[in-house]
Design an enzyme around this catalytic site. Structure first.
Site, PDB file in Angstrom:
ATOM      1  N   LYS A  89       0.833  -1.208   0.000  1.00 11.39           N
ATOM      2  CA  LYS A  89       0.000   0.000   0.000  1.00 11.39           C
ATOM      3  C   LYS A  89       0.865   1.254   0.000  1.00 11.39           C
ATOM      4  O   LYS A  89       1.881   1.314   0.705  1.00 11.39           O
ATOM      5  CB  LYS A  89      -0.892  -0.032   1.238  1.00 11.39           C
ATOM      6  CG  LYS A  89      -1.933   1.079   1.317  1.00 11.39           C
ATOM      7  CD  LYS A  89      -2.762   0.954   2.595  1.00 11.39           C
ATOM      8  CE  LYS A  89      -3.890   1.958   2.652  1.00 11.39           C
ATOM      9  NZ  LYS A  89      -4.721   1.801   3.876  1.00 11.39           N
ATOM     10  N   SER A 164      -9.461   1.820   2.908  1.00  9.02           N
ATOM     11  CA  SER A 164      -8.546   2.629   2.130  1.00  9.02           C
ATOM     12  C   SER A 164      -7.511   1.800   1.371  1.00  9.02           C
ATOM     13  O   SER A 164      -6.895   2.310   0.455  1.00  9.02           O
ATOM     14  CB  SER A 164      -7.811   3.626   3.038  1.00  9.02           C
ATOM     15  OG  SER A 164      -7.066   2.930   4.014  1.00  9.02           O
ATOM     16  N   SER A 188      -9.906  -0.731   6.912  1.00  8.01           N
ATOM     17  CA  SER A 188      -9.293  -0.459   5.608  1.00  8.01           C
ATOM     18  C   SER A 188      -8.618  -1.642   4.948  1.00  8.01           C
ATOM     19  O   SER A 188      -8.286  -1.582   3.764  1.00  8.01           O
ATOM     20  CB  SER A 188      -8.295   0.694   5.729  1.00  8.01           C
ATOM     21  OG  SER A 188      -8.972   1.926   5.774  1.00  8.01           O
TER      22      SER A 188
END
Lengths: 464, 464
Positions: A89, A164, A188
């Protein structure tokens, strides 16, 4: 590579587990270099439609893959992630690769040090393919507000991936990589995993070190893993979980996975006791989504939350996350507000108004809630509930309808996941069927030190 | 009983130590009943002018004193506080006695349980004479805002006692009782002790249990002791400090007093290393007050605070205390604001506006500050500085002048004491001479677990 039905789950790693890839590597049926090449080709072919990746590091990935091959050939085996392509990420620092946090505030930012979890990933022999799209500063569960564009759902690119860690979920669901790292502050990791039909594991608080991860809300932030199935999450978790200081780095099963046997002693052969947690105490869920998850859980017993517990968990989450997020961003908010996405800017400005005494109260509530939650586990090892009350909304959608009532998409997405961040409990989501052709996730929640039970339960689920 | 010079330090316990009283009791030169009677008579004679006591419990005190006499006669000796008259701040619950917290919000409130420290006091055989005046809700260092009226300074009743444990300090300084309990959130034991010319000890955070004490700011609140000299503070502290769970209740020297010998090993015969901490890094002090304290300290070495440390300590204190205070009072502030003293109401309303993100930052700063403060102790066991930069202002005075500059009395009073609440360090104030006929306090600050060093230093001070 998209199919005629419009889905994009066609990458080379779709349906192939990390465990199986490891067997292929060791049996000479594949090389790490081949796997890295397949991943890079898949990104090149699929990612224009999905925007799962922000940065691809072909050179670094191929070099790491060659090293992994050489090591295996030379008899050095770093374990289950050796030679496995991984996405990271874009909120997690990888030395030498841009880390934008999905924000114009960090356009062009290149960290010079790896995050602690990336160091562990490298030590485990994993091959970092690139950085995956994050909702700006991880401050949103929709995955569609980012300076690097929205990540899209491989089941239907008109729909959101969830966030996210949307890019990580989309990359795994599309089969571009078999494994990815994410972060989970209110869901997330689990929300995009559920919306994209893969497995995602948020460990107990602080189980995977967060050094070198850009913070959203320090007392809620967790590093987690996303993969095609739960067993792969466990393999990766075992490589990333912090070890007791006294343990040598090669210890195969870290403290948090191994855990104490606990009062039930279920690890010693008995079956973990699972209860269905009626999610209505947290938030209204779409009936078919809830039914699908419930059927997948196979749980016979049911527990309910005390009347006010759900609301208090939600309020506690909102207050703490708001104050902690602004504590990270106050200077940016004052000095360069227009660099934020307008939705984020509005949220941060509202969060900056939350008074401190409410934060003090919320931190005290958190201790009370932890005691109350402890009672939920009195007779059960694992609680099962949906990961998310709805299936993936459309990109940019902000309201949806449930039983004729309008509800906010953001509130719905977070409703079943954020309580476990408030409480710091380990939580795993696994695929649990589809509703109208979109995936549903079943969430399993346990206690720190007894993570193994979650995976034991996942392994024997009557999944559809 | 006031003298012709207008001071009120004429009670029967002025100049008599707890240690000496204990010898008298055991040698048959006094009985606990006589001491209690002397205390009650002194309150009756002096307290109209000083308002140190809110509630006097003559019946309870005489009954407890008779029990103490019977026990001693029967061979049961509860230790150094056995039979000693004590005052208890009106913020600390004593079962059956009103606890007003100095506020109209709690007019007529009578708790039915003792605070933990009161239970310990009773177990030690102490005789509770009554409840002493507190600044309303302990939210102020001046001691002159209370629904039960201001406590007054025995050196000059036109002057403030300091606060918030003003009644406890005035009661001891006037000689009404030899010992009193107080609480200290930013200096509320040490400030009135210094302004009234007695000794006051704020232990390390949580060393004396705070259960049953009305909170002001939970992460700063400390229970402390006030007495005529430092040795008496130590005797009382030893009876009240939390013991390790495994220790039997009669263990004479609790963990916090005994402490580990520490790296310097100074407890083993060597002299504790004392440094003068230049207080200018915290706040400008009146030159003669600072000189008087410095002379009393006898310290030859001097250390300075890093430039920004003083300001950061002050800001951190203000933000945390504001948010935590409103967390205790939000409902009263919303529902019955007019029951607060107007000055308190203004302060609470301002405190309610402090945003949560500032609290988050302050809590993080506190950890950094603790590390920085740890370095101050690198070469020294004890830091010495004045307790308060000024002598006792007049009742209701809110500004004073220092080197031609106007300064706020409240800020001045708190400036040298509140840093040690932020850091949770043990701090002792002892009398250090007078300036213009008003007392000055010398403050000694140490490390948790090494409290004994503070008292060792106090015992060898070249006091004037």
């Amino acid at each position: 590579m998209p199919t005629s039905t419009g889905h994009f789950r066609t990458g080379p790693f779709a349906g192939r587990t990390v465990a199986a890839l490891g067997q292929d590597l060791r049996a000479g049926r594949a090389t790490a270099t081949e796997l890295a090449g397949q991943a890079l080709d898949a990104v090149a072919g699929l990612d224009a439609a999905l925007n799962a990746f922000v940065t691809v590091d072909a050179g670094g990935a191929l070099a790491a893959a060659r090293r992994a091959d050489d090591e295996l050939a030379g008899g050095t085996d770093r374990g289950p992630l050796h030679g496995i392509p991984v996405g990271v990420k874009d909120l997690i620092m990888v030395a030498g690769l841009p880390a934008t946090m999905g924000s114009r505030h960090f356009a062009g930012h290149v960290p010079d040090r790896d995050a602690a979890c990336v160091t562990l990933l490298r030590e485990a022999g994993a091959v970092i393919v690139g950085k995956t799209t994050t909702h700006e500063f991880a401050y949103g569960p929709t995955g569609d507000r980012s300076a690097t564009g929205p990540s899209r759902n491989p089941w239907d690119p008109a729909r959101m991936s969830g966030g996210s860690s949307g890019g990580s979920a989309a990359a795994v669901a599309a089969g571009m990589v078999p494994l990815a790292l994410g972060t989970d502050t209110g869901g997330s990791v689990r929300i995009p995993s559920a919306l994209c039909g893969i497995a995602g594991f948020k460990p107990a608080y602080d189980a995977i070190p967060a050094d070198g991860v850009f913070p959203l809300s320090r007392t809620f932030d967790h590093v987690g893993v996303l993969a095609g199935d739960a067993r792969d999450c466990l393999l990766a978790y075992r490589c990333l979980a912090a070890r007791d200081a006294g343990e040598p780095p090669g210890t195969p099963v870290p403290r948090h996975v191994q855990g104490p046997a606990g009062p039930s002693g279920r690890e010693d052969g008995g079956q973990a006791r699972v209860a269905w947690l009626d999610p209505g105490g947290l938030f209204a869920g779409a009936a078919r989504v809830v039914r699908s998850a419930r059927a997948a859980s196979g749980a016979e017993e049911e527990v309910k939350l005390a009347a006010d517990l759900g609301r208090e968990l939600r309020d506690t989450y909102t207050v703490i996350q708001s104050c902690e997020a602004v504590a990270e961003h106050a200077e940016r908010l004052a000095g360069a507000p227009d660099l934020f996405d307008p939705e984020l800017l509005d949220r941060l400005r509202a969060a900056a108004e939350v008074p401190g005494w409410r934060y003090v109260r919320a931190m005290a509530a958190r201790e009370r809630l932890a005691r109350a939650a402890g009672e939920l586990f009195g007779r059960h090892d694992v609680l099962a509930l949906p990961a998310v009350p709805i299936t993936a909304p459309l990109i940019d959608q902000r309201e949806t309808e449930l039983d004729g009532e309008k509800i906010a998409v953001r509130a719905a997405l977070l409703a079943y996941t954020s309580p476990w961040n408030v409480l710091g409990l380990p939580a795993l989501t696994v695929p649990a069927g589809t509703v109208d052709g979109l995936p549903v996730g079943l969430q399993l929640v346990g206690r720190p030190g007894r993570e193994a039970l979650l995976f034991e339960v996942a392994a024997r689920l009557p999944l559809p």
